[in-house]
Scaffold this motif. Structure first.
Motif, mmCIF file in Angstrom:
data_model
loop_
_atom_site.group_PDB
_atom_site.id
_atom_site.type_symbol
_atom_site.label_atom_id
_atom_site.label_comp_id
_atom_site.label_asym_id
_atom_site.label_seq_id
_atom_site.Cartn_x
_atom_site.Cartn_y
_atom_site.Cartn_z
ATOM 1 N N ILE A 119 0.834 -1.201 0.000
ATOM 2 C CA ILE A 119 0.000 0.000 0.000
ATOM 3 C C ILE A 119 0.871 1.254 0.000
ATOM 4 O O ILE A 119 0.671 2.162 -0.809
ATOM 5 C CB ILE A 119 -0.958 -0.006 1.210
ATOM 6 C CG1 ILE A 119 -1.939 -1.177 1.109
ATOM 7 C CG2 ILE A 119 -1.698 1.322 1.323
ATOM 8 C CD1 ILE A 119 -2.733 -1.433 2.375
ATOM 9 N N MET A 175 -8.204 6.508 -0.956
ATOM 10 C CA MET A 175 -8.679 5.581 -1.976
ATOM 11 C C MET A 175 -9.675 6.304 -2.864
ATOM 12 O O MET A 175 -10.635 6.882 -2.379
ATOM 13 C CB MET A 175 -9.367 4.387 -1.326
ATOM 14 C CG MET A 175 -9.888 3.385 -2.298
ATOM 15 S SD MET A 175 -10.567 1.995 -1.413
ATOM 16 C CE MET A 175 -11.987 1.694 -2.425
ATOM 17 N N TRP A 176 -9.434 6.278 -4.143
ATOM 18 C CA TRP A 176 -10.329 6.921 -5.102
ATOM 19 C C TRP A 176 -11.166 5.855 -5.776
ATOM 20 O O TRP A 176 -10.667 4.804 -6.125
ATOM 21 C CB TRP A 176 -9.514 7.645 -6.160
ATOM 22 C CG TRP A 176 -8.719 8.771 -5.619
ATOM 23 C CD1 TRP A 176 -7.495 8.691 -5.020
ATOM 24 C CD2 TRP A 176 -9.068 10.140 -5.597
ATOM 25 N NE1 TRP A 176 -7.065 9.922 -4.632
ATOM 26 C CE2 TRP A 176 -8.030 10.841 -4.987
ATOM 27 C CE3 TRP A 176 -10.171 10.847 -6.051
ATOM 28 C CZ2 TRP A 176 -8.049 12.208 -4.802
ATOM 29 C CZ3 TRP A 176 -10.190 12.213 -5.871
ATOM 30 C CH2 TRP A 176 -9.137 12.874 -5.257
ATOM 31 N N ARG A 177 -12.440 6.156 -5.944
ATOM 32 C CA ARG A 177 -13.309 5.237 -6.665
ATOM 33 C C ARG A 177 -14.246 6.034 -7.558
ATOM 34 O O ARG A 177 -14.828 7.014 -7.131
ATOM 35 C CB ARG A 177 -14.132 4.396 -5.698
ATOM 36 C CG ARG A 177 -15.069 3.450 -6.433
ATOM 37 C CD ARG A 177 -15.874 2.605 -5.520
ATOM 38 N NE ARG A 177 -15.019 1.599 -4.933
ATOM 39 C CZ ARG A 177 -15.419 0.774 -3.985
ATOM 40 N NH1 ARG A 177 -16.628 0.859 -3.520
ATOM 41 N NH2 ARG A 177 -14.604 -0.118 -3.507
ATOM 42 N N SER A 180 -3.226 -0.796 -6.836
ATOM 43 C CA SER A 180 -4.078 0.351 -7.161
ATOM 44 C C SER A 180 -5.453 -0.143 -7.565
ATOM 45 O O SER A 180 -5.670 -1.338 -7.771
ATOM 46 C CB SER A 180 -3.455 1.186 -8.280
ATOM 47 O OG SER A 180 -3.330 0.404 -9.444
ATOM 48 N N SER A 181 -6.363 0.777 -7.680
ATOM 49 C CA SER A 181 -7.706 0.523 -8.164
ATOM 50 C C SER A 181 -8.397 -0.576 -7.357
ATOM 51 O O SER A 181 -8.494 -0.480 -6.143
ATOM 52 C CB SER A 181 -7.649 0.191 -9.655
ATOM 53 O OG SER A 181 -8.933 0.151 -10.200
ATOM 54 N N THR A 229 -7.501 -3.641 -6.633
ATOM 55 C CA THR A 229 -6.615 -4.345 -5.710
ATOM 56 C C THR A 229 -6.366 -3.520 -4.447
ATOM 57 O O THR A 229 -6.360 -4.056 -3.344
ATOM 58 C CB THR A 229 -5.282 -4.692 -6.398
ATOM 59 O OG1 THR A 229 -5.562 -5.327 -7.641
ATOM 60 C CG2 THR A 229 -4.452 -5.626 -5.549
ATOM 61 N N LEU A 230 -6.197 -2.213 -4.606
ATOM 62 C CA LEU A 230 -6.049 -1.332 -3.441
ATOM 63 C C LEU A 230 -7.324 -1.367 -2.605
ATOM 64 O O LEU A 230 -7.267 -1.435 -1.376
ATOM 65 C CB LEU A 230 -5.730 0.093 -3.875
ATOM 66 C CG LEU A 230 -5.665 1.130 -2.752
ATOM 67 C CD1 LEU A 230 -4.575 0.787 -1.750
ATOM 68 C CD2 LEU A 230 -5.440 2.525 -3.332
ATOM 69 N N GLY A 247 2.586 2.148 -3.277
ATOM 70 C CA GLY A 247 1.726 2.254 -4.449
ATOM 71 C C GLY A 247 1.821 1.083 -5.403
ATOM 72 O O GLY A 247 1.619 1.239 -6.603
#
Length: 108
Positions: free
Chosen positions: A31, A77-79, A37-38, A40-41, A34
């Motif tokens: 984490i 975390m971006w979604r 990501s996406s 998996t993060l 980096g």
């Protein structure tokens, strides 16, 4: 390899303490640097959140704390979704908070 690590999550509570500590260090490093990501993060953060919801002293709670310690600073975390894109922020308390609540805490 990372996929296999995440598949193993359901067995982490059975790991001996040393191996669980090593796994927490690996999770946190993935984490922090980096390397996930996406989706998996999202899975990694969900597993850590699940671990932090266990009672203090529980092996999985300790796993979550060790991951948090390894990561250090805030994790965002971006979604993509309806409304805003930002879903979760890991605040300085080691707890996941909704973005609105996290922003309110930052202003205090």
């Amino acid at each position: 390899m990372i996929h296999n690590l995440f598949d193993e999550y359901r067995f982490f509570a059975r790991y001996p303490d040393r191996e669980l500590h090593i796994t927490a260090a690996l999770f946190g490093s993935l984490i922090k640097h980096g390397l996930v990501s996406s989706i998996t993060l999202g899975m990694a953060l969900r597993y850590v959140l699940d671990a932090l919801r266990k009672p203090p002293g529980n092996k999985m709670f300790i796993f979550g704390l060790e991951v948090r310690h390894r990561v250090g600073g805030p994790v965002v975390m971006w979604r993509r979704g309806t409304g805003g894109r930002l879903l979760l922020r890991w605040g300085g308390t080691g707890v996941f908070t909704p973005v609105g609540a996290a922003l309110a805490l930052d202003k205090e």
